[in-house]
Design an enzyme around this catalytic site. Structure first.
Site, PDB file in Angstrom:
ATOM      1  N   ILE A  56       5.269  -4.604  10.021  1.00  0.00           N
ATOM      2  CA  ILE A  56       5.371  -4.104   8.650  1.00  0.00           C
ATOM      3  C   ILE A  56       4.987  -2.640   8.737  1.00  0.00           C
ATOM      4  O   ILE A  56       3.813  -2.291   8.832  1.00  0.00           O
ATOM      5  CB  ILE A  56       4.490  -4.915   7.690  1.00  0.00           C
ATOM      6  CG1 ILE A  56       4.969  -6.382   7.680  1.00  0.00           C
ATOM      7  CG2 ILE A  56       4.552  -4.328   6.280  1.00  0.00           C
ATOM      8  CD1 ILE A  56       4.158  -7.303   6.796  1.00  0.00           C
ATOM      9  N   ARG A 113      -9.064   0.190   4.820  1.00  0.00           N
ATOM     10  CA  ARG A 113      -8.797   0.634   3.454  1.00  0.00           C
ATOM     11  C   ARG A 113      -9.587  -0.164   2.420  1.00  0.00           C
ATOM     12  O   ARG A 113      -9.892   0.352   1.348  1.00  0.00           O
ATOM     13  CB  ARG A 113      -7.302   0.516   3.129  1.00  0.00           C
ATOM     14  CG  ARG A 113      -6.427   1.498   3.845  1.00  0.00           C
ATOM     15  CD  ARG A 113      -5.023   1.530   3.261  1.00  0.00           C
ATOM     16  NE  ARG A 113      -4.988   2.243   2.007  1.00  0.00           N
ATOM     17  CZ  ARG A 113      -4.340   3.393   1.801  1.00  0.00           C
ATOM     18  NH1 ARG A 113      -3.684   3.964   2.796  1.00  0.00           N
ATOM     19  NH2 ARG A 113      -4.351   3.970   0.622  1.00  0.00           N
ATOM     20  N   LYS A 148      -0.399 -10.129   7.982  1.00  0.00           N
ATOM     21  CA  LYS A 148      -0.209  -8.751   8.444  1.00  0.00           C
ATOM     22  C   LYS A 148      -1.559  -8.275   8.938  1.00  0.00           C
ATOM     23  O   LYS A 148      -2.502  -8.107   8.162  1.00  0.00           O
ATOM     24  CB  LYS A 148       0.296  -7.867   7.303  1.00  0.00           C
ATOM     25  CG  LYS A 148       0.395  -6.387   7.669  1.00  0.00           C
ATOM     26  CD  LYS A 148       0.816  -5.555   6.469  1.00  0.00           C
ATOM     27  CE  LYS A 148       0.824  -4.066   6.806  1.00  0.00           C
ATOM     28  NZ  LYS A 148       1.196  -3.221   5.621  1.00  0.00           N
ATOM     29  N   TYR A 179     -12.909  -3.362  -2.670  1.00  0.00           N
ATOM     30  CA  TYR A 179     -14.061  -2.866  -3.433  1.00  0.00           C
ATOM     31  C   TYR A 179     -15.134  -3.921  -3.689  1.00  0.00           C
ATOM     32  O   TYR A 179     -16.312  -3.672  -3.486  1.00  0.00           O
ATOM     33  CB  TYR A 179     -13.637  -2.229  -4.779  1.00  0.00           C
ATOM     34  CG  TYR A 179     -14.801  -1.574  -5.500  1.00  0.00           C
ATOM     35  CD1 TYR A 179     -15.321  -0.369  -5.053  1.00  0.00           C
ATOM     36  CD2 TYR A 179     -15.403  -2.183  -6.591  1.00  0.00           C
ATOM     37  CE1 TYR A 179     -16.406   0.222  -5.684  1.00  0.00           C
ATOM     38  CE2 TYR A 179     -16.476  -1.607  -7.228  1.00  0.00           C
ATOM     39  CZ  TYR A 179     -16.984  -0.403  -6.775  1.00  0.00           C
ATOM     40  OH  TYR A 179     -18.059   0.163  -7.388  1.00  0.00           O
ATOM     41  N   TYR A 214      -2.917 -10.260   4.261  1.00  0.00           N
ATOM     42  CA  TYR A 214      -2.883  -8.861   4.691  1.00  0.00           C
ATOM     43  C   TYR A 214      -4.309  -8.375   4.879  1.00  0.00           C
ATOM     44  O   TYR A 214      -5.068  -8.276   3.918  1.00  0.00           O
ATOM     45  CB  TYR A 214      -2.133  -8.043   3.643  1.00  0.00           C
ATOM     46  CG  TYR A 214      -2.058  -6.552   3.854  1.00  0.00           C
ATOM     47  CD1 TYR A 214      -2.351  -5.945   5.081  1.00  0.00           C
ATOM     48  CD2 TYR A 214      -1.664  -5.735   2.797  1.00  0.00           C
ATOM     49  CE1 TYR A 214      -2.262  -4.567   5.241  1.00  0.00           C
ATOM     50  CE2 TYR A 214      -1.562  -4.348   2.953  1.00  0.00           C
ATOM     51  CZ  TYR A 214      -1.867  -3.775   4.171  1.00  0.00           C
ATOM     52  OH  TYR A 214      -1.770  -2.423   4.323  1.00  0.00           O
ATOM     53  N   THR A 238       0.825  -1.204   0.000  1.00  0.00           N
ATOM     54  CA  THR A 238       0.000   0.000   0.000  1.00  0.00           C
ATOM     55  C   THR A 238       0.861   1.256   0.000  1.00  0.00           C
ATOM     56  O   THR A 238       0.635   2.184  -0.787  1.00  0.00           O
ATOM     57  CB  THR A 238      -0.906   0.017   1.244  1.00  0.00           C
ATOM     58  OG1 THR A 238      -1.705  -1.160   1.269  1.00  0.00           O
ATOM     59  CG2 THR A 238      -1.808   1.236   1.249  1.00  0.00           C
TER      60      THR A 238
END
Length: 293
Positions: A203, A138, A161, A107, A133, A44
């Site tokens: 991370i 987000r 993550k 999305y 992840y 990202t």
């Protein structure tokens, strides 16, 4: 197992938005010198969503080549289309990455069964260690702990993550997972606490700006030295918050530009850090000892 401070590396760009390969090499050398334990390329923070597939693969290849085995390289290869994630993961394996980081599909909001099938398909298609992840803030997609537990049984899925920032949830996940399955923090403000609960590393966005402090705090936490880890982390606490005053990686790229690590280049639809936030980020950098008055 990859452990410690794993920088979520920015992708340096020129003022016109082109990938700056010279600065990318310089960034890698900077992080190795400062003690970063591993590099996460094109996640990202690396603006993966606005790089072309060719640029994406080229950045991974360059990072692997420049690192030359000195620290592990984890390649961001997630996508919201399974076939695209498989293609990116294959490219990362061909480039020589040590592992891949795969974000939950954004999305399109798959079900938990869809998430399981998505990650299982990628793992079965490409034989490389893969780290899940989860960053629901987000992606509008939250992978539940039960789904992670199911996926931990897939041979080459080796970690996750966790960017939820929910320590209670993270602790429950660590306790439920096999010992050889790594949980990494993806939330700088709570990373040290998660490592002390059994996490294997961080991370980190903040590591772009204060790599030595993030690495030292992670080392102390992994050694179980809670007081020392939190003491180091307190010196960079302001960075943890100010680097998210606008959407990541807007503030961190501006901060890195102030250190001479890159230009202020960033790609639309992201824009450079708004001027009213400059003083807050600059002050946090001064408090962290990475920028002089």
């Amino acid at each position: 197992m990859i452990t410690g401070s794993l920088v979520a590396l920015i992708t340096p760009m020129t003022a016109e938005g082109a990938v700056d390969t010279n600065k990318l090499d310089d960034l890698i050398e900077f992080h190795i010198k400062e003690g970063t334990h591993g590099i996460v390329a094109v996640g990202t923070t690396g603006e993966s969503s606005t790089l072309t597939p060719e640029e994406h693969a080229n950045v991974i290849r360059q990072v692997v080549t420049r690192v030359d085995g000195r620290v592990p390289v984890i390649a961001g290869t997630g996508a919201n289309a399974t076939h695209e994630a498989i293609d990116l993961t294959r490219r990362a394996k061909d480039a020589g990455a040590d592992a891949c980081l795969l974000v939950t599909p954004y999305y399109n909001k798959p079900t938990q069964e869809g998430l399981y099938q998505h990650f299982k398909a990628i793992a079965e298609a490409v034989e490389i260690p893969q780290i899940l992840y989860n960053v629901p803030g987000r992606t509008a997609c939250d992978m539940q702990n039960d789904t992670v537990l199911r996926l931990s049984g897939v041979k080459n899925i080796v970690g996750i993550k966790d960017a939820t920032g929910d320590l209670e949830r993270g602790e429950a996940l660590i306790k439920a997972l096999p010992e050889n399955f790594a949980v990494y923090s993806g939330d700088d403000p709570t990373a040290i606490s998660l490592i002390l609960l059994g996490g294997k590393g961080n991370i980190s966005v903040t590591a772009n700006v204060a790599p030595n402090a993030v690495a030292n705090a992670a080392e102390a936490a992994l050694a179980g030295n809670s007081d020392h880890a939190h003491s180091i982390d307190a010196t960079i606490a302001s960075l943890h918050s100010t680097l998210f005053l606008e959407s990541n990686p807007i503030p961190v790229k501006w901060a890195c530009s102030q250190l001479g690590l890159c230009a202020e280049g960033i790609r639309l639809p992201l824009t450079p850090l708004s001027e009213p936030h400059h003083s807050a980020v600059r002050q946090a950098m001064i408090e962290a000892g990475v920028l002089s008055l």
